[in-house]
Design a protein around this motif. Structure first.
Motif, short mmCIF file in Angstrom:
data_model
loop_
_atom_site.label_atom_id
_atom_site.label_comp_id
_atom_site.label_asym_id
_atom_site.label_seq_id
_atom_site.Cartn_x
_atom_site.Cartn_y
_atom_site.Cartn_z
N GLU A 337 0.83 -1.21 0.00
CA GLU A 337 0.00 0.00 0.00
C GLU A 337 0.87 1.26 0.00
O GLU A 337 0.57 2.23 -0.70
CB GLU A 337 -0.92 -0.02 1.22
N LEU A 338 1.96 1.24 0.78
CA LEU A 338 2.83 2.40 0.86
C LEU A 338 3.52 2.69 -0.47
O LEU A 338 3.69 3.86 -0.86
CB LEU A 338 3.90 2.19 1.95
N LEU A 339 3.88 1.62 -1.20
CA LEU A 339 4.61 1.80 -2.45
C LEU A 339 3.70 1.76 -3.67
O LEU A 339 4.18 1.92 -4.81
CB LEU A 339 5.70 0.73 -2.58
N SER A 340 2.40 1.48 -3.42
CA SER A 340 1.42 1.41 -4.53
C SER A 340 1.81 0.34 -5.55
O SER A 340 1.81 0.57 -6.78
CB SER A 340 1.27 2.77 -5.22
N VAL A 341 2.14 -0.84 -5.04
CA VAL A 341 2.49 -1.97 -5.91
C VAL A 341 1.71 -3.19 -5.42
O VAL A 341 1.09 -3.17 -4.34
CB VAL A 341 4.01 -2.28 -5.90
N SER A 342 1.77 -4.28 -6.17
CA SER A 342 1.03 -5.49 -5.81
C SER A 342 1.75 -6.26 -4.72
O SER A 342 2.96 -6.09 -4.50
CB SER A 342 0.85 -6.38 -7.04
N LEU A 343 1.00 -7.16 -4.06
CA LEU A 343 1.60 -8.01 -3.04
C LEU A 343 2.68 -8.90 -3.65
O LEU A 343 3.72 -9.14 -3.04
CB LEU A 343 0.51 -8.89 -2.39
N ALA A 344 2.43 -9.41 -4.88
CA ALA A 344 3.41 -10.29 -5.54
C ALA A 344 4.71 -9.55 -5.79
O ALA A 344 5.80 -10.12 -5.64
CB ALA A 344 2.82 -10.80 -6.86
N THR A 345 4.60 -8.28 -6.16
CA THR A 345 5.82 -7.48 -6.41
C THR A 345 6.62 -7.31 -5.12
O THR A 345 7.85 -7.44 -5.11
CB THR A 345 5.44 -6.10 -6.98
N VAL A 346 5.94 -7.03 -4.02
CA VAL A 346 6.63 -6.86 -2.73
C VAL A 346 7.31 -8.17 -2.33
O VAL A 346 8.46 -8.18 -1.88
CB VAL A 346 5.65 -6.41 -1.63
N ARG A 347 6.58 -9.32 -2.51
CA ARG A 347 7.16 -10.61 -2.15
C ARG A 347 8.41 -10.89 -2.99
O ARG A 347 9.40 -11.44 -2.48
CB ARG A 347 6.12 -11.72 -2.33
N THR A 348 8.36 -10.51 -4.26
CA THR A 348 9.53 -10.70 -5.12
C THR A 348 10.71 -9.86 -4.63
O THR A 348 11.85 -10.34 -4.56
CB THR A 348 9.20 -10.30 -6.57
N HIS A 349 10.42 -8.61 -4.25
CA HIS A 349 11.47 -7.74 -3.72
C HIS A 349 12.08 -8.33 -2.44
O HIS A 349 13.31 -8.34 -2.26
CB HIS A 349 10.92 -6.34 -3.42
N VAL A 350 11.20 -8.83 -1.55
CA VAL A 350 11.68 -9.39 -0.29
C VAL A 350 12.57 -10.61 -0.55
O VAL A 350 13.61 -10.78 0.10
CB VAL A 350 10.49 -9.77 0.62
N GLN A 351 12.16 -11.46 -1.52
CA GLN A 351 12.98 -12.63 -1.82
C GLN A 351 14.35 -12.22 -2.37
O GLN A 351 15.37 -12.82 -2.03
CB GLN A 351 12.26 -13.53 -2.84
N HIS A 352 14.37 -11.19 -3.21
CA HIS A 352 15.65 -10.68 -3.72
C HIS A 352 16.53 -10.15 -2.58
O HIS A 352 17.75 -10.34 -2.57
CB HIS A 352 15.41 -9.57 -4.75
N ILE A 353 15.88 -9.48 -1.63
CA ILE A 353 16.62 -8.95 -0.47
C ILE A 353 17.22 -10.09 0.35
O ILE A 353 18.38 -10.04 0.76
CB ILE A 353 15.70 -8.07 0.42
N PHE A 354 16.41 -11.14 0.59
CA PHE A 354 16.94 -12.32 1.29
C PHE A 354 18.16 -12.88 0.57
O PHE A 354 19.18 -13.19 1.19
CB PHE A 354 15.85 -13.40 1.40
#
Length: 374
Positions: A337-354
């Protein structure tokens, strides 16, 4: 130890040097190892024992030698440093020889009496003979040079050679001590510089709470006098119960338990201002008989800069921003919600961060990001 004592006594007997004089000479050499400014005194002691008219401790700096300390006439030292250090074939030969071997003027000077170095520097300053010893390995060794005028009798008499043979092991050991102390100072300076960049307060105190050193974060905490302060050069806590806990933790870090095991303790320190308490970690210090105090101020709310995360872990701009939201406790839905993107996009970003940070769970990632803020 017995072997060293026998060698010492034999060298004293052969050189006709008294045990008292030789002991004083060795003491001066080791003093100079710890305090390089005392090398002139040590050279004068060597001169008094061995003889000669001049002496110097020199270091090889690439293609030439530089004088670290000397008992040379001022004009001789100056002309050597400005010109003749480049043409010193005597020390060039010493450098090519073995460490600790005593080289003589008859060996190194006599064959080159027609060289410019001899006719323009050695001979005019009456440095025609002497004894020379290489004191270290590596590309920048030191050399001890004892010079004498050319006399009827060669300078390398049995008595002088015996005195030098007794002295050389101490010179070699003193040279190693000097190098070790210099390396330790460099390490300490680097450590102090690194500690100075840490945002939290770092104190080093002795067993009586007396302040030994601190960084800028610690200075800021003491100036505030909000829970911790300095009284008679001692770090104390404003609240009596916290101060007792601080004393106990320092004692445990410095002297340890009755069986000698040093330990680390952590506790909170109340603040009269009402701000969130300091978190105090007390640990054994890298310096003997001292303790290290790490004081964290939660009120500062440290946050790693996006640029720092990108540089450390090669995160993209968005990945670094997501990482900061994770550290602050936001879940995937809130970040989306803060970044105005989809949940799937956030999960992809988090996996890249991991993947990039080598972490596998959110708690592990949050812990890593807090460590980065130190």
């Amino acid at each position: 130890m017995v072997t060293h004592a026998k060698t010492f006594q034999r060298c004293v007997d052969e050189s006709m040097v008294s045990i008292e004089d030789f002991s004083r000479l060795v003491s001066d050499v080791y003093t100079a190892a710890a305090a390089p400014g005392q090398w002139e005194k040590a050279l004068r002691s060597i001169h008094h024992t061995v003889g000669g008219t001049a002496g110097a401790l020199l270091r090889c700096d690439g293609p030439f030698w530089s004088i670290e300390s000397s008992i040379l006439p001022a004009d001789a030292a100056c002309s050597y440093a400005t010109h003749y250090c480049h043409t010193d074939h005597v020390l060039a030969e010493v450098q090519r020889g073995a460490v600790g071997t005593i080289r003589t003027g008859a060996e190194l000077i006599d064959p080159y009496r027609h060289s410019a170095f001899y006719t323009e520097w050695l001979h005019p300053h009456r440095l025609d003979d002497g004894l020379f010893v290489r004191l270290g390995d590596g590309c920048q060794p030191r050399c001890l040079a004892i010079w004498s005028p050319r006399l009827t009798v060669s300078f390398d008499t049995p008595e002088r050679m015996a005195a030098m043979r007794g002295l050389v092991p101490h010179l070699l050991r003193a040279n190693r001590i000097r190098d070790d102390l210099a390396a330790l100072k460099d390490h300490t300076d680097d450590l102090a510089s690194a500690i100075g960049t840490v945002r939290h307060g770092i104190f080093v105190v002795d067993r009586n709470h007396r302040l030994v050193t601190m960084n800028s974060g610690a200075e800021r905490i003491l100036r505030a006098e909000d829970g911790l302060c300095l009284r008679s050069s001692r770090v104390v806590a404003a609240h009596p119960s916290v101060d007792r806990e601080l004393r106990s933790a320092i004692a445990a870090a410095v002297t340890g338990s009755p069986c000698g095991v040093q330990g680390a303790q952590s506790f909170t320190c109340l603040r009269p201002s009402g701000k969130r308490p300091y978190v105090v970690h007390v640990l054994p210090s890298y310096r003997r008989a001292t303790a290290l105090l790490l004081v964290v101020d939660p009120a500062e709310e440290p946050e790693p800069a996006i640029a720092l995360l990108r540089r450390l872990y090669r995160l993209t701009e968005t990945e670094a921003e997501v990482a900061l939201h994770v550290m602050h406790g936001s879940d995937v839905k809130q970040i989306a919600e803060l970044l105005s993107v989809s949940l799937a996009t956030v999960r992809t970003h988090v996996q890249h961060i991991f993947d990039k940070t080598g972490t596998h769970r959110q708690a592990e990632l949050v812990h890593l990001l807090h460590v980065v803020t130190l």
